[in-house]
Design a protein around this motif. Structure first.
Motif, PDB file in Angstrom:
ATOM      1  N   TYR A 359      -0.383  -6.248   6.428  1.00 16.49           N
ATOM      2  CA  TYR A 359      -0.666  -5.650   5.129  1.00 16.49           C
ATOM      3  C   TYR A 359      -1.825  -6.373   4.464  1.00 16.49           C
ATOM      4  O   TYR A 359      -2.005  -7.581   4.634  1.00 16.49           O
ATOM      5  CB  TYR A 359       0.552  -5.749   4.191  1.00 16.49           C
ATOM      6  N   LEU A 362      -3.003  -4.283  -1.171  1.00 13.25           N
ATOM      7  CA  LEU A 362      -2.142  -3.233  -1.712  1.00 13.25           C
ATOM      8  C   LEU A 362      -0.721  -3.347  -1.170  1.00 13.25           C
ATOM      9  O   LEU A 362       0.249  -3.091  -1.888  1.00 13.25           O
ATOM     10  CB  LEU A 362      -2.726  -1.853  -1.398  1.00 13.25           C
ATOM     11  N   CYS A 366       2.536  -3.883  -3.558  1.00 17.21           N
ATOM     12  CA  CYS A 366       3.721  -3.017  -3.514  1.00 17.21           C
ATOM     13  C   CYS A 366       4.986  -3.843  -3.317  1.00 17.21           C
ATOM     14  O   CYS A 366       6.000  -3.617  -3.995  1.00 17.21           O
ATOM     15  CB  CYS A 366       3.579  -1.990  -2.395  1.00 17.21           C
ATOM     16  N   TYR A 367       4.944  -4.799  -2.404  1.00 15.86           N
ATOM     17  CA  TYR A 367       6.134  -5.611  -2.165  1.00 15.86           C
ATOM     18  C   TYR A 367       6.419  -6.548  -3.331  1.00 15.86           C
ATOM     19  O   TYR A 367       7.586  -6.817  -3.651  1.00 15.86           O
ATOM     20  CB  TYR A 367       5.985  -6.391  -0.862  1.00 15.86           C
ATOM     21  N   SER A 369       5.790  -5.840  -6.449  1.00 12.76           N
ATOM     22  CA  SER A 369       6.387  -4.977  -7.469  1.00 12.76           C
ATOM     23  C   SER A 369       7.834  -4.656  -7.129  1.00 12.76           C
ATOM     24  O   SER A 369       8.708  -4.640  -8.006  1.00 12.76           O
ATOM     25  CB  SER A 369       5.569  -3.687  -7.599  1.00 12.76           C
ATOM     26  N   ALA A 370       8.089  -4.396  -5.840  1.00 13.31           N
ATOM     27  CA  ALA A 370       9.462  -4.123  -5.415  1.00 13.31           C
ATOM     28  C   ALA A 370      10.345  -5.341  -5.636  1.00 13.31           C
ATOM     29  O   ALA A 370      11.496  -5.223  -6.083  1.00 13.31           O
ATOM     30  CB  ALA A 370       9.481  -3.718  -3.940  1.00 13.31           C
TER      31      ALA A 370
END
Length: 419
Positions: A359, A362, A366-367, A369-370
């Motif tokens: 990754y 981005l 995303c992770y 934020s998760a």
């Protein structure tokens, strides 16, 4: 003569803005941890990561911890009730700290497949004595953020004995007491810089431990089987003594205690939040220019004490703000659980979703934020279904026997009036 084991302060007042402000400190720690403890490759090996980490270095999380330590002293002094015994105080503090800490540790043990047969891996952490041991394999041996709780335990153990001494400080000596504590902190860190082994340069050296390859590992290094298999991982003496050693952090707690007296006795007159926040930002910026011994707390502790005192004074004056709003108060209430559960959540995401894949930025965003969202949900569950039931059922102060009998008589209609 009054019982010296009883702690007496004034009537308690609610300080909603201070509760809400706890969230920002916990979130600062989360941002730093998400950057270095989510092993997203090849992002963590990129120039973009190095640039981000330059702007968000270790002292970001350290600033949040410093705020918590000062706030802890303020709140503990502010909320001490007249007639509370040491035993009752210790019992309430233990019930507040240990259940959530142990629950988060159990989640980590399951997520990381910790070898529970090796007591040295998890027992010091479970008992909250691991930060007293100068090895990184012990300090960071289980749920990494829990190291700061060792300092909190020391704070709470010392408070009942120290409170009578704090109360004896004359009103006109409270500001000199603050100055003395700040000088003590400065002297401690100067001494560590001069005489303790460790890096002397000004570079921000804290970074993730990177493994070979561009594929994300299935374990963050502090949660990997190889980490738990090692007998000893040395830690830099100046780092351990200046940051994680509980006794060194004790003056920060008592800055908060003395600040509570300043506010209680109307000696803290500033109600403008801008100046202490600006001073905090300025001293934080200065951390890029000083050795690591001064980055972690020595520079920021004074303005953060001013922030805490000003927020409390504004609460007393009825000045509302975003930190006093109900959503922020709720986030502040779950912030302790959020602080402890964030790393286990990151370990779970790494093991079951991130590991084995590649990754970029981005993907990391995303992770991260998760992890934030899941940590908030998990913290809310811990707060509402573990912490609050325990505190309501077990941590309420027990009235003396005569008071309990009087309350029982009143509830059954057998009060002082003759029947």
């Amino acid at each position: 003569m009054s019982d010296p084991s009883r702690m007496e302060t004034g009537v308690r007042e609610q300080l909603p803005a201070l509760t809400g402000a706890r969230w920002w400190a916990a979130f600062a720690v989360f941002v730093l941890h998400a950057l270095v403890f989510l092993p997203v490759y090849p992002f963590q090996k990129s120039a973009l990561f190095r640039n981000l980490h330059w702007w968000l270095p270790m002292q970001l999380g350290a600033a949040g911890v410093t705020f918590f330590f000062v706030l802890s002293g303020f709140v503990i002094c502010w909320s001490a009730r007249p007639g509370t015994t040491r035993r009752s105080f210790y019992r309430r503090r233990a019930l507040k700290i240990f259940p959530t800490h142990l629950a988060a540790a159990l989640v980590f043990v399951a997520a990381a497949s910790v070898p529970v047969s090796r007591l040295v891996v998890w027992l010091p952490d479970a008992l909250l004595v691991h930060a007293w041991v100068p090895t990184w394999s012990t300090v960071g041996g289980l749920n990494v953020p829990s190291w700061s709780l060792c300092s909190e335990v020391l704070f709470y153990l010392s408070f009942p004995a120290a409170l009578p001494l704090v109360r004896r400080i004359p009103r006109n000596r409270l500001y000199p007491a603050v100055a003395a504590l700040l000088l003590l902190i400065a002297a401690l860190h100067l001494g560590l810089y001069l005489w303790a082994d460790g890096p002397k340069g000004i570079a921000n050296t804290f970074a993730p431990r990177l493994l070979n390859g561009d594929e994300s590992p299935r374990y963050e290094i502090h949660a990997s089987p190889r980490w738990f298999a090692q007998r000893d991982i040395p830690v830099t003496p100046s780092y351990w003594l200046g940051y994680t050693f509980p006794a060194t952090r004790l003056p920060e707690f008592y800055l908060g205690v003395v600040a509570a007296r300043l506010v209680r006795e109307n000696l803290w007159r500033n109600l403008r939040l801008g100046p202490p926040l600006a001073a905090t930002a300025l001293t934080y910026a200065t951390t890029w220019l000083v050795p690591i011994d001064f980055k972690m707390s020595a520079l920021t502790v004074a303005p953060m004490t001013a922030v805490v005192a000003t927020l409390a004074a504004r609460d007393r004056a009825g000045i509302s703000g975003i930190n006093a709003s109900r959503p922020m108060q709720w986030l502040g209430e779950i912030s302790y659980a959020f602080y402890l559960i964030q790393f286990p959540v990151m370990v779970i995401l790494t093991r079951f979703l991130i590991g084995g894949h590649r990754y970029g930025f981005l993907g990391w965003l995303c992770y991260a934020s998760a992890a934030a969202a899941l940590s908030v949900l998990a913290a809310a569950a811990l707060y509402h279904y573990l912490d609050q039931p325990i505190m309501k059922r077990l941590a309420r102060p027990r009235l003396p026997i005569p008071a309990r009998l009087a309350a029982r008589r009143a509830s059954t209609g057998t009060g002082s009036f003759p029947r």
